[in-house]
Design an enzyme around this catalytic site. Sequence first.
Site, mmCIF file in Angstrom:
data_model
loop_
_atom_site.group_PDB
_atom_site.id
_atom_site.type_symbol
_atom_site.label_atom_id
_atom_site.label_comp_id
_atom_site.label_asym_id
_atom_site.label_seq_id
_atom_site.Cartn_x
_atom_site.Cartn_y
_atom_site.Cartn_z
ATOM 1 N N HIS A 1 0.866 -1.177 0.000
ATOM 2 C CA HIS A 1 0.000 0.000 0.000
ATOM 3 C C HIS A 1 0.904 1.229 0.000
ATOM 4 C CE1 HIS A 1 -3.801 2.099 1.792
ATOM 5 N NE2 HIS A 1 -3.120 2.911 1.006
ATOM 6 N N GLU B 1 -2.550 -1.711 -3.355
ATOM 7 C CA GLU B 1 -3.765 -1.085 -2.856
ATOM 8 C C GLU B 1 -3.518 0.372 -2.543
ATOM 9 O OE1 GLU B 1 -3.800 -2.151 1.902
ATOM 10 O OE2 GLU B 1 -4.639 -3.631 0.519
ATOM 11 N N HIS C 1 -7.475 -7.280 7.189
ATOM 12 C CA HIS C 1 -7.275 -6.324 8.280
ATOM 13 C C HIS C 1 -7.385 -7.042 9.618
ATOM 14 C CE1 HIS C 1 -6.352 -2.021 8.429
ATOM 15 N NE2 HIS C 1 -6.719 -2.109 9.698
#
Length: 250
Positions: free
Chosen positions: A44, A76, A200
């Site tokens: 990310h 992402e 997550h």
Amino acid sequence: MPAKLSVNLNAIAMLRNRRDLPWPSVTNLGRIALAAGASGLTVHPRPDQRHIRFSDLQPIRALIDGEFPQAEFNIEGFPQEDFLRLVEEHRPDQVTLVPDDPAQATSDHGWDFRKDRELLLRVVGRIKALGLRVSLFADGEPDREALSIAREVGADRIELYTGPYGGCHADPAEAVRLADRLGETAAVALDVGLGVNAGHDLTVANLPMLAARIPHLAEVSIGHGLTADALEYGMAETVRRFRRACGQTV
């Protein structure tokens, strides 16, 4: 088929960035993870480069292409122009779009598919034109209308935000309730034509129940918990532990 495991390298990069030194090596630890059977690597790259740096992307792409061509690269981020140019340059196998403010510490909510429909329609179309898979970060609510919009804008998958589920590690009853809810959401997503990823705060302890509630779970992307375990067990053994938690034969 058990969910695939994508190892998120952000926490490793954050540890490296504490010093102006090249270790721990993001690429070398990615190599160890893939050699131990991880199906892919996730990054990310935030605008401030506080963990993954833009300069990390080419070596990771080269690692996968050169040594692990069966693995996938997942990038992402929030779809601002700089991020989209990174996608166009490095051509990940999957792009996971998140509705983050650039300043927030970590992803903590899914898209508002009704409000963000036009933005997502434009951005997803641009990414799909490159031939890349698109996944959209989604809250764990079985909202058929919202998930239908995610499909209508062109997404291939959603990634269920599992932060609340991971956060109730000391409350077994709440964990069951949230796992059931995520399972309901996944069922609706599959019914409207979306594949389902999750990520997550997933751990070896909470993955099995989630996988049981979502039998068609395609992929989990795990960084913080996996990196924490790697400090104790080593990266290779940690990847094997997480693969077993996904239901894979190791």
